[in-house]
Scaffold this motif. Structure first.
Motif, PDB file in Angstrom:
ATOM      1  N   THR A   1     -14.342  -0.019   1.324  1.00 43.62           N
ATOM      2  CA  THR A   1     -13.700  -1.184   1.914  1.00 43.62           C
ATOM      3  C   THR A   1     -13.595  -2.245   0.839  1.00 43.62           C
TER       4      THR A   1
ATOM      5  N   VAL B   1      -5.378  -1.548  -5.567  1.00 45.51           N
ATOM      6  CA  VAL B   1      -5.040  -0.408  -4.704  1.00 45.51           C
ATOM      7  C   VAL B   1      -4.822   0.849  -5.541  1.00 45.51           C
TER       8      VAL B   1
ATOM      9  N   ALA C   1      -7.248   4.052  -5.134  1.00 45.28           N
ATOM     10  CA  ALA C   1      -6.564   5.258  -4.645  1.00 45.28           C
ATOM     11  C   ALA C   1      -6.656   6.383  -5.671  1.00 45.28           C
TER      12      ALA C   1
ATOM     13  N   VAL D   1      -1.366   5.552   7.201  1.00 44.69           N
ATOM     14  CA  VAL D   1      -1.519   4.125   6.933  1.00 44.69           C
ATOM     15  C   VAL D   1      -1.444   3.400   8.268  1.00 44.69           C
TER      16      VAL D   1
ATOM     17  N   LEU E   1      -9.473  -4.111   3.460  1.00 45.67           N
ATOM     18  CA  LEU E   1      -8.633  -2.936   3.255  1.00 45.67           C
ATOM     19  C   LEU E   1      -9.555  -1.746   3.056  1.00 45.67           C
ATOM     20  N   GLU E   2      -9.482  -0.759   3.945  1.00 47.41           N
ATOM     21  CA  GLU E   2     -10.352   0.412   3.844  1.00 47.41           C
ATOM     22  C   GLU E   2      -9.538   1.639   3.464  1.00 47.41           C
ATOM     23  N   ILE E   3     -10.045   2.359   2.472  1.00 45.75           N
ATOM     24  CA  ILE E   3      -9.440   3.610   2.019  1.00 45.75           C
ATOM     25  C   ILE E   3     -10.483   4.700   2.264  1.00 45.75           C
TER      26      ILE E   3
ATOM     27  N   THR F   1       0.935   3.977  -3.077  1.00 45.82           N
ATOM     28  CA  THR F   1       0.338   5.295  -2.872  1.00 45.82           C
ATOM     29  C   THR F   1       1.347   6.438  -2.803  1.00 45.82           C
TER      30      THR F   1
ATOM     31  N   VAL G   1       0.832  -1.207   0.000  1.00 43.04           N
ATOM     32  CA  VAL G   1       0.000   0.000   0.000  1.00 43.04           C
ATOM     33  C   VAL G   1       0.865   1.255   0.000  1.00 43.04           C
TER      34      VAL G   1
ATOM     35  N   ILE H   1      -5.700   4.885   5.304  1.00 42.65           N
ATOM     36  CA  ILE H   1      -5.796   3.525   4.787  1.00 42.65           C
ATOM     37  C   ILE H   1      -5.532   2.559   5.932  1.00 42.65           C
TER      38      ILE H   1
END
Length: 148
Positions: free
Chosen positions: A126, A56, A60, A37, A86-88, A22, A18, A75
């Motif tokens: 998510t 991702v 993103a 993060v 995985l939550e953004i 990113t 991640v 994140i």
């Protein structure tokens, strides 16, 4: 001056993948975005690393498009018996005021997306990756037969 480059496709840690994906996106973003993060480094990459990288990067990218004036991006991830989630999340507009698309890589990974508004404002997506079975993680599985 030397530059160290990490291939996200070679990552075994979701946190490293991640951050590797990113960081260049944030550096190229026209407005300042504060990234946080919070992913346990022991959580493994939940699907093929190249596929997870595409997921991702795509999500993103959608989120950063909503932060054209800058903002906050958080994140997080957790691992359960059945999935890696995985939550953004961001402090941009509510989900009904933004465009959303489902990347093909999400379907390829067998993942699902859950979009929701955050109570403090902004939105979160998510990504739920199903947990790989023990048999699918091993390169070879054998059947053992016992003599009767």
């Amino acid at each position: 001056m030397s530059h160290l480059s990490i291939d996200p496709g070679a990552s075994v840690s979701l946190a490293l993948l991640v951050e590797t994906v990113t960081a260049p996106m944030l550096m190229a973003h026209p407005a300042p975005v504060c990234l946080e993060v919070d992913i346990d480094p022991s959580i493994p990459v939940p699907a093929d690393p190249a596929l997870t990288t595409r997921v991702v990067r795509s999500i993103a990218s959608q989120v950063l498009a909503e932060l054209d004036a800058g903002g906050d991006l958080m994140i997080t991830a957790c691992q359960t018996d059945s999935a890696v989630e995985l939550e953004i999340a961001d402090d941009g507009p509510d989900i009904d005021k933004r465009s959303r698309s489902i990347p093909i890589a999400v379907a390829e990974a067998g993942a699902k997306l859950n979009w929701q508004n955050c109570p403090q404002g902004g939105a979160a997506v998510t990504i739920v990756f199903p947990q790989r079975s023990a048999a699918s993680q091993k390169p070879e599985t054998r059947s053992i037969r016992r003599a009767a």
